[in-house]
Motif scaffolding. Sequence first.
Motif, PDB file in Angstrom:
ATOM      1  N   GLU A  68      57.777 111.667  80.382  1.00 39.33           N
ATOM      2  CA  GLU A  68      57.343 110.776  79.303  1.00 39.33           C
ATOM      3  C   GLU A  68      56.723 111.559  78.151  1.00 39.33           C
ATOM      4  O   GLU A  68      57.039 111.315  76.981  1.00 39.33           O
ATOM      5  CB  GLU A  68      56.346 109.754  79.824  1.00 39.33           C
ATOM      6  N   VAL A  69      55.832 112.484  78.476  1.00 39.18           N
ATOM      7  CA  VAL A  69      55.163 113.269  77.441  1.00 39.18           C
ATOM      8  C   VAL A  69      56.176 114.137  76.697  1.00 39.18           C
ATOM      9  O   VAL A  69      56.132 114.238  75.460  1.00 39.18           O
ATOM     10  CB  VAL A  69      54.030 114.137  78.046  1.00 39.18           C
ATOM     11  N   ALA A  70      57.091 114.746  77.427  1.00 37.58           N
ATOM     12  CA  ALA A  70      58.112 115.587  76.788  1.00 37.58           C
ATOM     13  C   ALA A  70      58.931 114.766  75.798  1.00 37.58           C
ATOM     14  O   ALA A  70      59.218 115.228  74.693  1.00 37.58           O
ATOM     15  CB  ALA A  70      59.004 116.231  77.844  1.00 37.58           C
ATOM     16  N   GLN A  71      59.288 113.540  76.171  1.00 39.60           N
ATOM     17  CA  GLN A  71      60.082 112.697  75.271  1.00 39.60           C
ATOM     18  C   GLN A  71      59.286 112.314  74.027  1.00 39.60           C
ATOM     19  O   GLN A  71      59.807 112.375  72.912  1.00 39.60           O
ATOM     20  CB  GLN A  71      60.564 111.435  75.996  1.00 39.60           C
ATOM     21  N   VAL A  72      58.031 111.951  74.209  1.00 38.61           N
ATOM     22  CA  VAL A  72      57.189 111.584  73.058  1.00 38.61           C
ATOM     23  C   VAL A  72      57.016 112.787  72.124  1.00 38.61           C
ATOM     24  O   VAL A  72      57.118 112.645  70.899  1.00 38.61           O
ATOM     25  CB  VAL A  72      55.823 111.033  73.524  1.00 38.61           C
ATOM     26  N   LEU A  73      56.773 113.967  72.699  1.00 39.04           N
ATOM     27  CA  LEU A  73      56.619 115.168  71.877  1.00 39.04           C
ATOM     28  C   LEU A  73      57.908 115.499  71.138  1.00 39.04           C
ATOM     29  O   LEU A  73      57.875 115.854  69.952  1.00 39.04           O
ATOM     30  CB  LEU A  73      56.184 116.359  72.732  1.00 39.04           C
ATOM     31  N   ARG A  74      59.047 115.400  71.827  1.00 31.00           N
ATOM     32  CA  ARG A  74      60.339 115.657  71.161  1.00 31.00           C
ATOM     33  C   ARG A  74      60.519 114.705  69.988  1.00 31.00           C
ATOM     34  O   ARG A  74      60.915 115.110  68.892  1.00 31.00           O
ATOM     35  CB  ARG A  74      61.501 115.465  72.148  1.00 31.00           C
ATOM     36  N   ASP A  75      60.254 113.417  70.218  1.00 26.41           N
ATOM     37  CA  ASP A  75      60.432 112.412  69.167  1.00 26.41           C
ATOM     38  C   ASP A  75      59.514 112.678  67.979  1.00 26.41           C
ATOM     39  O   ASP A  75      59.950 112.640  66.819  1.00 26.41           O
ATOM     40  CB  ASP A  75      60.180 111.007  69.714  1.00 26.41           C
ATOM     41  N   ALA A  76      58.239 112.952  68.259  1.00 23.99           N
ATOM     42  CA  ALA A  76      57.271 113.198  67.184  1.00 23.99           C
ATOM     43  C   ALA A  76      57.637 114.461  66.410  1.00 23.99           C
ATOM     44  O   ALA A  76      57.576 114.487  65.169  1.00 23.99           O
ATOM     45  CB  ALA A  76      55.858 113.327  67.758  1.00 23.99           C
ATOM     46  N   PHE A  77      58.035 115.499  67.122  1.00 18.70           N
ATOM     47  CA  PHE A  77      58.416 116.760  66.480  1.00 18.70           C
ATOM     48  C   PHE A  77      59.645 116.552  65.598  1.00 18.70           C
ATOM     49  O   PHE A  77      59.669 116.960  64.440  1.00 18.70           O
ATOM     50  CB  PHE A  77      58.681 117.819  67.554  1.00 18.70           C
ATOM     51  N   GLU A  78      60.660 115.903  66.157  1.00 22.17           N
ATOM     52  CA  GLU A  78      61.889 115.663  65.398  1.00 22.17           C
ATOM     53  C   GLU A  78      61.609 114.819  64.156  1.00 22.17           C
ATOM     54  O   GLU A  78      62.081 115.134  63.065  1.00 22.17           O
ATOM     55  CB  GLU A  78      62.910 114.965  66.292  1.00 22.17           C
ATOM     56  N   ASP A  79      60.854 113.739  64.320  1.00 21.73           N
ATOM     57  CA  ASP A  79      60.530 112.884  63.166  1.00 21.73           C
ATOM     58  C   ASP A  79      59.830 113.683  62.081  1.00 21.73           C
ATOM     59  O   ASP A  79      60.189 113.588  60.894  1.00 21.73           O
ATOM     60  CB  ASP A  79      59.633 111.718  63.586  1.00 21.73           C
ATOM     61  N   ALA A  80      58.829 114.462  62.475  1.00 24.60           N
ATOM     62  CA  ALA A  80      58.063 115.223  61.490  1.00 24.60           C
ATOM     63  C   ALA A  80      58.941 116.222  60.744  1.00 24.60           C
ATOM     64  O   ALA A  80      58.898 116.303  59.506  1.00 24.60           O
ATOM     65  CB  ALA A  80      56.903 115.949  62.178  1.00 24.60           C
ATOM     66  N   VAL A  81      59.753 116.958  61.477  1.00 21.66           N
ATOM     67  CA  VAL A  81      60.605 117.972  60.841  1.00 21.66           C
ATOM     68  C   VAL A  81      61.628 117.304  59.932  1.00 21.66           C
ATOM     69  O   VAL A  81      61.869 117.769  58.811  1.00 21.66           O
ATOM     70  CB  VAL A  81      61.278 118.867  61.913  1.00 21.66           C
ATOM     71  N   LEU A  82      62.218 116.196  60.384  1.00 19.67           N
ATOM     72  CA  LEU A  82      63.196 115.495  59.549  1.00 19.67           C
ATOM     73  C   LEU A  82      62.560 114.879  58.306  1.00 19.67           C
ATOM     74  O   LEU A  82      63.247 114.646  57.310  1.00 19.67           O
ATOM     75  CB  LEU A  82      63.935 114.434  60.366  1.00 19.67           C
ATOM     76  N   MET A  83      61.241 114.637  58.360  1.00 23.69           N
ATOM     77  CA  MET A  83      60.536 114.113  57.184  1.00 23.69           C
ATOM     78  C   MET A  83      60.012 115.231  56.295  1.00 23.69           C
ATOM     79  O   MET A  83      59.315 114.971  55.319  1.00 23.69           O
ATOM     80  CB  MET A  83      59.404 113.190  57.620  1.00 23.69           C
ATOM     81  N   GLY A  84      60.309 116.485  56.666  1.00 22.60           N
ATOM     82  CA  GLY A  84      59.961 117.598  55.796  1.00 22.60           C
ATOM     83  C   GLY A  84      58.780 118.432  56.228  1.00 22.60           C
ATOM     84  O   GLY A  84      58.405 119.374  55.529  1.00 22.60           O
ATOM     85  N   VAL A  85      58.164 118.127  57.372  1.00 28.29           N
ATOM     86  CA  VAL A  85      57.041 118.928  57.849  1.00 28.29           C
ATOM     87  C   VAL A  85      57.580 120.273  58.338  1.00 28.29           C
ATOM     88  O   VAL A  85      58.623 120.333  58.995  1.00 28.29           O
ATOM     89  CB  VAL A  85      56.287 118.206  58.990  1.00 28.29           C
TER      90      VAL A  85
END
Length: 75
Positions: free
Chosen positions: A35-52
Motif C-alpha cells: 500500500e505504501v509503495a503504491q501511494v509513494l509511486r502515485d505521489a512521486f509520479e504526480d509531482a514529477v508530471l506536474m513539474g516538480v
Amino acid sequence: MSAGPLAPPERWPGADGQPISCREKLKMLAENHEEVAQVLRDAFEDAVLMGVDEAAMRRVLTDLVAALPSPKRPA
C-alpha cells in the motif's frame, strides 16, 4: 529470490534483532508495504508530471519518512 527496490524485504528484523516470524504479522507487513509503495509511486509520479524536480521530490519523500514519530515514544 532477491527483493527489488519496491518489493518488501525478505526478512523484517524485530527489535531484538531476530526476524519477525509470525505469519499474520508478516502478512500485514507485506500488505502495508504494498500500500505504501503504491501511494509513494502515485505521489512521486504526480509531482514529477506536474513539474516538480525528481531529486527534490525524492528528498521530500525521504524527509517525510525520516520525520515520522516513533509509536513507542510519547508525542
